[in-house]
Structure formats: C-alpha cells, structure tokens
Design a protein around this motif. Structure first.
Motif, PDB file in Angstrom:
ATOM      1  N   PHE A 155       0.810  -1.224  -0.053  1.00 39.67           N
ATOM      2  CA  PHE A 155      -0.063  -0.025   0.078  1.00 39.67           C
ATOM      3  C   PHE A 155       0.913   1.218   0.109  1.00 39.67           C
ATOM      4  O   PHE A 155       0.428   2.258  -0.531  1.00 39.67           O
ATOM      5  N   GLU A 156       1.938   1.253   0.733  1.00 36.44           N
ATOM      6  CA  GLU A 156       2.915   2.440   0.664  1.00 36.44           C
ATOM      7  C   GLU A 156       3.260   2.781  -0.657  1.00 36.44           C
ATOM      8  O   GLU A 156       3.576   3.711  -1.198  1.00 36.44           O
ATOM      9  N   GLN A 157       3.683   1.699  -1.449  1.00 34.99           N
ATOM     10  CA  GLN A 157       4.270   1.880  -2.874  1.00 34.99           C
ATOM     11  C   GLN A 157       3.110   2.524  -3.732  1.00 34.99           C
ATOM     12  O   GLN A 157       3.370   3.348  -4.500  1.00 34.99           O
ATOM     13  N   VAL A 158       1.989   1.787  -3.412  1.00 36.94           N
ATOM     14  CA  VAL A 158       0.529   2.409  -4.344  1.00 36.94           C
ATOM     15  C   VAL A 158       0.605   4.174  -3.882  1.00 36.94           C
ATOM     16  O   VAL A 158       0.483   4.969  -4.774  1.00 36.94           O
ATOM     17  N   ARG A 159       0.521   4.230  -2.661  1.00 36.05           N
ATOM     18  CA  ARG A 159       0.324   5.628  -2.165  1.00 36.05           C
ATOM     19  C   ARG A 159       1.559   6.775  -2.732  1.00 36.05           C
ATOM     20  O   ARG A 159       1.400   7.610  -3.332  1.00 36.05           O
ATOM     21  N   ALA A 160       2.936   6.065  -2.897  1.00 34.35           N
ATOM     22  CA  ALA A 160       4.143   6.742  -3.173  1.00 34.35           C
ATOM     23  C   ALA A 160       3.791   7.258  -4.782  1.00 34.35           C
ATOM     24  O   ALA A 160       4.176   8.315  -5.451  1.00 34.35           O
ATOM     25  N   ARG A 161       3.502   6.127  -5.491  1.00 32.30           N
ATOM     26  CA  ARG A 161       3.071   6.305  -6.972  1.00 32.30           C
ATOM     27  C   ARG A 161       2.121   7.453  -7.185  1.00 32.30           C
ATOM     28  O   ARG A 161       2.019   8.093  -8.242  1.00 32.30           O
ATOM     29  N   LEU A 162       0.819   7.256  -6.513  1.00 36.23           N
ATOM     30  CA  LEU A 162       0.036   8.257  -6.491  1.00 36.23           C
ATOM     31  C   LEU A 162       0.261   9.583  -6.271  1.00 36.23           C
ATOM     32  O   LEU A 162      -0.113  10.775  -6.995  1.00 36.23           O
ATOM     33  N   ASN A 163       1.141   9.499  -5.236  1.00 38.07           N
ATOM     34  CA  ASN A 163       1.756  10.959  -4.973  1.00 38.07           C
ATOM     35  C   ASN A 163       2.591  11.634  -6.056  1.00 38.07           C
ATOM     36  O   ASN A 163       2.500  12.819  -6.129  1.00 38.07           O
ATOM     37  N   GLU A 164       3.268  10.702  -6.645  1.00 38.73           N
ATOM     38  CA  GLU A 164       4.226  11.377  -7.654  1.00 38.73           C
ATOM     39  C   GLU A 164       3.244  11.584  -8.742  1.00 38.73           C
ATOM     40  O   GLU A 164       3.826  12.739  -9.448  1.00 38.73           O
ATOM     41  N   LEU A 165       2.276  10.920  -9.059  1.00 39.52           N
ATOM     42  CA  LEU A 165       1.162  11.395 -10.230  1.00 39.52           C
ATOM     43  C   LEU A 165       0.666  12.594  -9.550  1.00 39.52           C
ATOM     44  O   LEU A 165       0.553  13.579 -10.549  1.00 39.52           O
ATOM     45  N   GLY A 166       0.079  12.800  -8.575  1.00 37.96           N
ATOM     46  CA  GLY A 166      -0.579  14.273  -8.424  1.00 37.96           C
ATOM     47  C   GLY A 166       0.534  15.457  -8.411  1.00 37.96           C
ATOM     48  O   GLY A 166       0.221  16.064  -8.757  1.00 37.96           O
ATOM     49  N   SER A 167       1.620  14.912  -7.921  1.00 38.81           N
ATOM     50  CA  SER A 167       2.727  16.199  -8.231  1.00 38.81           C
ATOM     51  C   SER A 167       2.940  16.679  -9.843  1.00 38.81           C
ATOM     52  O   SER A 167       3.075  17.793  -9.933  1.00 38.81           O
ATOM     53  N   ARG A 168       2.921  15.559 -10.598  1.00 37.46           N
ATOM     54  CA  ARG A 168       3.141  15.737 -12.023  1.00 37.46           C
ATOM     55  C   ARG A 168       1.766  16.501 -12.617  1.00 37.46           C
ATOM     56  O   ARG A 168       1.851  17.382 -13.472  1.00 37.46           O
ATOM     57  N   LEU A 169       0.587  16.117 -12.004  1.00 40.64           N
ATOM     58  CA  LEU A 169      -0.514  16.594 -12.528  1.00 40.64           C
ATOM     59  C   LEU A 169      -1.044  18.045 -11.925  1.00 40.64           C
ATOM     60  O   LEU A 169      -1.891  18.606 -12.246  1.00 40.64           O
ATOM     61  N   GLY A 170      -0.275  18.279 -10.878  1.00 41.24           N
ATOM     62  CA  GLY A 170      -0.680  19.458 -10.036  1.00 41.24           C
ATOM     63  C   GLY A 170      -1.841  19.348  -8.980  1.00 41.24           C
ATOM     64  O   GLY A 170      -2.718  20.386  -8.783  1.00 41.24           O
ATOM     65  N   VAL A 171      -2.295  18.260  -8.693  1.00 44.64           N
ATOM     66  CA  VAL A 171      -3.321  17.716  -7.740  1.00 44.64           C
ATOM     67  C   VAL A 171      -3.010  17.125  -6.440  1.00 44.64           C
ATOM     68  O   VAL A 171      -1.691  16.608  -6.471  1.00 44.64           O
ATOM     69  N   GLN A 172      -3.806  17.137  -5.609  1.00 47.14           N
ATOM     70  CA  GLN A 172      -3.292  16.106  -4.235  1.00 47.14           C
ATOM     71  C   GLN A 172      -4.254  14.715  -4.307  1.00 47.14           C
ATOM     72  O   GLN A 172      -5.344  14.952  -4.540  1.00 47.14           O
ATOM     73  N   ILE A 173      -3.631  13.673  -4.202  1.00 44.55           N
ATOM     74  CA  ILE A 173      -4.160  12.563  -4.472  1.00 44.55           C
ATOM     75  C   ILE A 173      -3.980  11.831  -2.993  1.00 44.55           C
ATOM     76  O   ILE A 173      -3.191  11.506  -2.595  1.00 44.55           O
ATOM     77  N   ARG A 174      -4.991  11.289  -2.367  1.00 47.05           N
ATOM     78  CA  ARG A 174      -4.981  10.556  -1.184  1.00 47.05           C
ATOM     79  C   ARG A 174      -5.582   9.102  -1.347  1.00 47.05           C
ATOM     80  O   ARG A 174      -6.826   9.077  -1.794  1.00 47.05           O
ATOM     81  N   ILE A 175      -5.181   8.378  -0.930  1.00 44.27           N
ATOM     82  CA  ILE A 175      -5.733   6.963  -0.932  1.00 44.27           C
ATOM     83  C   ILE A 175      -5.877   6.188   0.549  1.00 44.27           C
ATOM     84  O   ILE A 175      -4.934   6.354   1.362  1.00 44.27           O
ATOM     85  N   GLN A 176      -6.706   5.566   0.838  1.00 44.41           N
ATOM     86  CA  GLN A 176      -7.106   4.911   2.140  1.00 44.41           C
ATOM     87  C   GLN A 176      -7.864   3.702   1.921  1.00 44.41           C
ATOM     88  O   GLN A 176      -8.664   3.571   1.103  1.00 44.41           O
TER      89      GLN A 176
END
Length: 89
Positions: A57-78
């Motif tokens: 789950f931490e790798q998924v979260r890191a990947r989504l955080n990286e994507l959010g940075s590229r897209l200029g949005v905040q992505i959270r997963i729980q």
C-alpha cells in the motif's frame, strides 16, 4: 479489499485519464466514481477494488503522490475500512 481515493486541485486536461491509467497499471478496478468541477476547482472520489495479490500500500501511495505532483493535484488513498471508521459519528 477496497480503497477510497480522492483527488483535489485546479481543473486541467488529463486528470481523470492520468488517475485511471495509473490505477489500471496497478490492477485496481474502479467500481464507483464521482467528480465535480466548481469554478476551476476539480474534485473526484473513487471507490476501487484492490488486486487479490498482496499489495504494498505504501508503494501505491507513493506512486499516486508522484502522479499528483505531475498533475498538480492532491491524491489521497485509504483502505475502505479506515475511511469508514474515520467518518462515523
């Protein structure tokens, strides 16, 4: 097992495509989705089924955080159970 994903930020082209493509690469299935744009502000909430195999789950979260940075949005997963517990009164 399910997860709740939220995306918030300034509206721009490619947010839905980027998020859904990344989830597909991670073998997450989107089972429900809601999105709204209010005066240039983009919000999206997704319910996803996680793959049956063991998910880091931490790798998924890191990947989504990286994507959010590229897209200029905040992505959270729980995980769904944590999301539900946090929102019960």
């Amino acid at each position: 097992m399910r997860a709740v994903l939220t995306v918030i930020g300034q509206d721009k082209v490619g947010i839905v495509a980027g998020v859904s493509a990344t989830l597909a690469e991670l073998n997450f299935n989107i089972v429900d989705m809601s999105q709204t744009i209010m005066q240039q502000n983009f919000t999206m909430m997704l319910m996803c089924e996680m793959p049956q195999n063991k998910v880091d789950f931490e790798q998924v979260r890191a990947r989504l955080n990286e994507l959010g940075s590229r897209l200029g949005v905040q992505i959270r997963i729980q995980r769904e159970e944590i999301f539900d517990a946090m929102h019960k009164i």
